[in-house]
Design an enzyme around this catalytic site. Structure first.
Site, PDB file in Angstrom:
ATOM      1  N   ALA A 151      -5.901  -5.864  -8.804  1.00  0.00           N
ATOM      2  CA  ALA A 151      -6.535  -6.892  -7.414  1.00  0.00           C
ATOM      3  C   ALA A 151      -5.434  -7.919  -7.007  1.00  0.00           C
ATOM      4  CB  ALA A 151      -8.112  -6.912  -8.263  1.00  0.00           C
TER       5      ALA A 151
ATOM      6  N   ARG B 209      -2.682  -8.519  -5.374  1.00  0.00           N
ATOM      7  CA  ARG B 209      -2.369  -8.705  -4.547  1.00  0.00           C
ATOM      8  C   ARG B 209      -2.562  -7.438  -4.387  1.00  0.00           C
ATOM      9  NH1 ARG B 209       4.335  -8.802  -6.385  1.00  0.00           N
ATOM     10  NH2 ARG B 209       3.334  -7.483  -7.900  1.00  0.00           N
TER      11      ARG B 209
ATOM     12  N   VAL C 166      -3.253  -3.167 -18.560  1.00  0.00           N
ATOM     13  CA  VAL C 166      -4.132  -2.763 -18.708  1.00  0.00           C
ATOM     14  C   VAL C 166      -3.448  -1.120 -19.766  1.00  0.00           C
ATOM     15  CG1 VAL C 166      -5.137  -2.788 -16.677  1.00  0.00           C
ATOM     16  CG2 VAL C 166      -3.354  -1.747 -17.025  1.00  0.00           C
TER      17      VAL C 166
ATOM     18  N   TYR D  96       7.066   8.093 -12.385  1.00  0.00           N
ATOM     19  CA  TYR D  96       5.556   7.818 -11.161  1.00  0.00           C
ATOM     20  C   TYR D  96       5.270   9.144 -10.662  1.00  0.00           C
ATOM     21  CZ  TYR D  96       3.502   5.116  -7.869  1.00  0.00           C
ATOM     22  OH  TYR D  96       2.072   4.695  -6.514  1.00  0.00           O
ATOM     23  N   ALA D  97       5.370   9.656 -10.489  1.00  0.00           N
ATOM     24  CA  ALA D  97       4.463  10.740  -9.673  1.00  0.00           C
ATOM     25  C   ALA D  97       4.972  11.716 -10.926  1.00  0.00           C
ATOM     26  CB  ALA D  97       6.222  11.825  -9.453  1.00  0.00           C
TER      27      ALA D  97
ATOM     28  N   LYS E 193       1.056   9.778 -11.226  1.00  0.00           N
ATOM     29  CA  LYS E 193      -0.009   8.944 -10.039  1.00  0.00           C
ATOM     30  C   LYS E 193      -0.801  11.164 -10.307  1.00  0.00           C
ATOM     31  CE  LYS E 193       0.048   5.204  -8.751  1.00  0.00           C
ATOM     32  NZ  LYS E 193      -0.785   4.597  -9.157  1.00  0.00           N
TER      33      LYS E 193
ATOM     34  N   ILE F 281       2.012   2.127   3.034  1.00  0.00           N
ATOM     35  CA  ILE F 281       1.411   1.515   2.857  1.00  0.00           C
ATOM     36  C   ILE F 281       2.094   0.081   2.981  1.00  0.00           C
ATOM     37  CG2 ILE F 281      -0.091   0.041   2.569  1.00  0.00           C
ATOM     38  CD1 ILE F 281      -0.877   2.153   3.425  1.00  0.00           C
TER      39      ILE F 281
END
Length: 248
Positions: A14, A16, A65, A156-157, A160, A189
């Site tokens: 959170a 950015r 994390v 990454y895929a 996710k 985005i």
């Protein structure tokens, strides 16, 4: 806007971008927000900005994390500071792009440990409080890449796609306590990542998006605010693509 009044939300990544936009929207909706980032500078900057508009609504924390012990300690501190947690948004994520044939073990592990194991660590840290809440919500920020894959992003895929499976399984496990668990799958985005694309690359991406434009972090924040609210009480185990029609 007061759909989240009286609730406390923990939002990772959170400092950015999308995470910051979600935190700002949740605070505007009346929630108290724990801002989690890898660095104190980023988390505190977001918390200070929120507190300027909504005094006392936010507090910043720094943690990796992927570190189970550190995340467990963070959970205890957040609960001591806020008393309880009702909403968890797992947004923290990294990329280490490269073709599978050349990808190192480190690049695979860093992405999976942060994007997928990190979400697991946060759920472990706050699940007891969320399960006790009458309005428990868990939102996992996945990606359209987890739905369709992408050359040069197998790590990454995988992370996710794993997050989507994790969300659906948790939704089944937690449904008995009226806790909903959903995934949001953003498309392209406007972030630091898209700003690095050249004009030709941007044009190529836009051709894949029926609405013909990039999304904004606020689009994700709007979806998150809805899913965290009472309006979405009967939605769980779902993947909501916010992508301009890229994946249909």
């Amino acid at each position: 806007m007061s759909r989240l009044t009286g609730r406390t939300a923990v939002i990772t990544g959170a400092g950015r971008g999308i995470g910051k936009a979600i935190a700002e929207r949740f605070a505007a909706e009346g929630a108290k927000v724990a801002i989690i980032s890898r660095t104190e500078a980023n988390s505190n900057a977001t918390a200070e900005a929120i507190n300027t508009a909504h005094p006392g609504a936010a507090k910043g924390y720094a943690v990796d994390v992927s570190d189970s012990a550190a995340t467990a300690a963070l959970g205890k501190q957040v609960l001591a500071d806020f008393g309880s947690v009702d909403i968890l948004v797992n947004n923290a994520g990294v990329t280490r792009d490269g073709l599978a044939l050349r990808m190192s073990d480190e690049d695979w592990d860093v992405v999976l440990d942060t994007n997928l194991k990190g979400a697991f660590n946060l759920v472990k840290a706050f699940q007891r409080s969320i399960l006790k809440s009458k309005t428990g919500r868990i939102l996992n920020v996945a990606s359209v890449i987890g739905l369709i894959g992408n050359a040069g992003q197998c790590n990454y895929a995988a992370s996710k796609a794993g997050l989507i499976g994790f969300s659906k399984s948790l939704a089944r496990e937690f449904a008995g306590r009226a806790v909903t668990v959903n995934a949001i799958a953003p498309g392209f985005i406007v972030t630091d990542m898209t700003n690095e694309l050249n004009d030709q690359q941007k044009e190529g991406v836009l051709k894949q998006i029926p609405l013909g434009t990039f999304g904004d972090a606020v689009d994700i924040a709007n979806t998150a605010a809805f899913l965290a609210s009472d309006e979405a009480r009967y939605i769980t185990g779902q993947v909501i693509a916010v992508d301009g029609g890229m994946v249909m």
